[in-house]
Write a protein that holds these residues in place. Structure first.
Motif, mmCIF file in Angstrom:
data_model
loop_
_atom_site.group_PDB
_atom_site.id
_atom_site.type_symbol
_atom_site.label_atom_id
_atom_site.label_comp_id
_atom_site.label_asym_id
_atom_site.label_seq_id
_atom_site.Cartn_x
_atom_site.Cartn_y
_atom_site.Cartn_z
ATOM 1 N N GLY A 179 0.799 -1.220 0.000
ATOM 2 C CA GLY A 179 0.000 0.000 0.000
ATOM 3 C C GLY A 179 0.828 1.265 0.000
ATOM 4 N N THR A 180 2.152 1.162 -0.051
ATOM 5 C CA THR A 180 3.024 2.327 -0.008
ATOM 6 C C THR A 180 3.179 2.950 -1.396
ATOM 7 N N THR A 181 3.701 4.182 -1.435
ATOM 8 C CA THR A 181 3.871 4.921 -2.686
ATOM 9 C C THR A 181 5.310 5.392 -2.819
ATOM 10 N N LEU A 182 5.881 5.199 -3.991
ATOM 11 C CA LEU A 182 7.248 5.623 -4.257
ATOM 12 C C LEU A 182 7.334 7.145 -4.223
ATOM 13 N N SER A 183 8.277 7.680 -3.449
ATOM 14 C CA SER A 183 8.403 9.127 -3.282
ATOM 15 C C SER A 183 8.874 9.780 -4.580
ATOM 16 N N GLU A 225 -1.070 -4.865 21.344
ATOM 17 C CA GLU A 225 0.171 -4.104 21.315
ATOM 18 C C GLU A 225 1.236 -4.873 20.540
ATOM 19 N N GLY A 226 2.021 -4.123 19.784
ATOM 20 C CA GLY A 226 3.063 -4.743 18.978
ATOM 21 C C GLY A 226 2.675 -4.933 17.531
ATOM 22 N N THR A 227 1.401 -4.719 17.177
ATOM 23 C CA THR A 227 0.959 -4.795 15.788
ATOM 24 C C THR A 227 1.230 -3.456 15.102
ATOM 25 N N ARG A 228 1.754 -3.504 13.903
ATOM 26 C CA ARG A 228 2.023 -2.289 13.129
ATOM 27 C C ARG A 228 1.432 -2.436 11.728
ATOM 28 N N TRP A 229 1.157 -1.308 11.076
ATOM 29 C CA TRP A 229 0.568 -1.373 9.742
ATOM 30 C C TRP A 229 0.897 -0.111 8.958
ATOM 31 N N THR A 230 0.789 -0.226 7.618
ATOM 32 C CA THR A 230 1.026 0.916 6.741
ATOM 33 C C THR A 230 -0.242 1.771 6.669
ATOM 34 N N ARG A 231 -0.083 2.988 6.159
ATOM 35 C CA ARG A 231 -1.198 3.938 6.039
ATOM 36 C C ARG A 231 -1.273 4.428 4.589
ATOM 37 N N LEU A 263 -3.588 -2.671 2.653
ATOM 38 C CA LEU A 263 -2.582 -2.250 3.618
ATOM 39 C C LEU A 263 -1.858 -3.486 4.127
ATOM 40 N N TRP A 264 -0.729 -3.259 4.749
ATOM 41 C CA TRP A 264 0.221 -4.307 5.140
ATOM 42 C C TRP A 264 0.404 -4.217 6.633
ATOM 43 N N ALA A 265 0.201 -5.309 7.314
ATOM 44 C CA ALA A 265 0.307 -5.316 8.772
ATOM 45 C C ALA A 265 1.397 -6.275 9.212
ATOM 46 N N GLU A 266 2.071 -5.896 10.285
ATOM 47 C CA GLU A 266 3.083 -6.740 10.898
ATOM 48 C C GLU A 266 2.576 -7.164 12.269
ATOM 49 N N LEU A 267 2.436 -8.452 12.464
ATOM 50 C CA LEU A 267 1.876 -8.985 13.698
ATOM 51 C C LEU A 267 2.885 -8.876 14.838
#
Length: 404
Positions: free
Chosen positions: A190-194, A325-331, A338-342
């Motif tokens: 889900g990210t975009t190249l700058s 807690e400890g879960t992260r994700w893209t915006r 979107l991409w999540a890290e468990l």
């Protein structure tokens, strides 16, 4: 009259020697998961599915009716490999509004952008040629490059997309033939190249004479921030071929996409497409051209962006409210994923069966990696569910994670 004996399909067959490339090709993890995840009782966030309620069904039906009424025989006949002229002209005008100047002889119509990936690979890659991707990358592209027996090398990625700064070091130990990238609202992250990296990537490709395959299926779906120039629009040396599609904006069932590149490359793509399928479906091309001649495509895109933006925000809010807690994700600023890290120690492959038991599904992230997979990552699709079901699905997923 004596009938020949019938051979049943379930009769054991002899083992036939397959092409060597088949030893490299793996089944799609996403497609296998969808066999289970798309059951009606499961809240699935696994597929890369647009919202079917937003398909312009009536307008598409009317366009087909007009084609049959006014040009039926021609629409049912064989056609040119390059594609239907008025549709290619519309694409040229559409691209020009987005800063990319191209003539009709630089555009070829494909059966979705997936065929564009295949045609470019067929034109460019000999066994052992190096393809550079970011890690992770689009799974079906990795499958395709494996099928042409390419050597896949990778560079890292972060919240600004491909780590273009790693390309020079890579180029000192191998000579890339092709760079594959989804610059806008990347699948799976889900990210975009700058903007800075876009310029740097094109400069690298021009310096080293490497073709960039710019896969842009989600570019029209930006719901936040300012649009960035395409890689193709930054290129003045013919080192970029861009793929586009109507699958994410009109309907995937039309199977219509396009490739735009230098005249020389487009000619080569046309030659290999002739031996692949002769041409993309004539009826769908003519109907889509009629549709776009009077359909308010920009208003339709505005509606898609609004709905997908709302659904993306609903998923972000639900993740914030429910995930341990400890879960992260893209915006994401657009697109469908979107991409999540468990949390540490959790693996997507291990969590998925438990999630299916709780009637919720996602795609584990490991298959998207060209190497060194991160098993704690997962991909979530937000475009295919309304906000209330997104929230319920994230509640179910959070409960599974909490139980671990």
């Amino acid at each position: 009259m004596t009938l020949a004996a019938t051979t049943h399909l379930n009769t054991p067959a002899v083992s036939l020697p397959l092409a060597q490339r088949m030893s490299r090709m793996k089944t799609s993890a996403v497609r296998e998961i969808l066999k289970v995840a798309e059951r009606p009782d499961i809240l699935s966030f696994a597929g890369g599915l647009p919202a079917p309620e937003l398909f312009p069904v009536e307008a598409i039906a009317q366009a087909h009716a007009e084609v049959f009424a006014h040009e039926g025989p021609a629409a049912l006949q064989y056609s040119t490999t390059e594609g239907y002229g008025p549709l290619r002209e519309w694409i040229c005008a559409h691209l020009a509004e987005r800063g990319l100047s191209a003539t009709i002889d630089q555009v070829i119509i494909t059966a979705g952008s997936q065929q564009g990936i295949d045609l470019v690979a067929k034109v460019m890659l000999d066994p052992g040629d190096v393809v550079v991707v970011e890690n992770p990358s689009y799974l079906a592209a990795l499958q395709n490059f494996d099928g042409y027996q390419a050597r896949i090398e990778y560079v890292g990625s972060d919240d600004e997309g491909m780590r273009v700064d790693e390309l020079e070091a890579l180029a000192t130990r191998c000579r890339p033939k092709l760079i594959y990238i989804v610059p806008n609202f990347h699948n799976p992250k889900g990210t975009t190249l700058s903007l800075e990296r876009r310029h740097a990537l094109v400069r690298f490709a021009q310096k080293h004479r490497v073709l960039i395959l710019e896969d842009n299926p989600y570019g029209e779906l930006r719901f936040r921030g300012e649009a960035l120039p395409s890689l193709a629009s930054l290129d003045d040396m013919g080192v970029v071929v861009q793929l586009g599609t109507f699958s994410k904006t009109l309907a995937p069932g039309l199977r219509l996409g396009w490739a735009v590149g230098s005249r020389e490359l487009t000619r080569s793509l046309t030659i290999v497409k002739q031996s692949t399928d002769l041409h993309t479906g004539t009826l769908a091309q003519r109907a889509t051209a009629r549709l776009l001649a009077k359909f308010d495509y920009d208003a339709h895109l505005t509606r898609l962006r609004a709905v997908y933006g709302q659904r993306c925000q609903a998923m972000l809010d639900s993740l914030e409210a429910h995930m341990p807690e400890g879960t992260r994700w893209t915006r994401p600023d657009g697109g469908m994923f979107l991409w999540a890290e468990l949390p540490r120690g959790m693996r997507g492959e291990d969590i998925l069966p438990r999630a299916i038991e709780q009637k919720v599904a996602f795609v584990p992230g490991s298959p998207f990696f060209a190497a060194h997979p991160k098993a704690q990552c997962i991909r979530l699709n937000y475009s295919n569910r309304p906000p209330e079901l997104i929230d319920e699905g994230m509640r179910r997923l959070a409960s599974v994670l909490a139980a671990q």
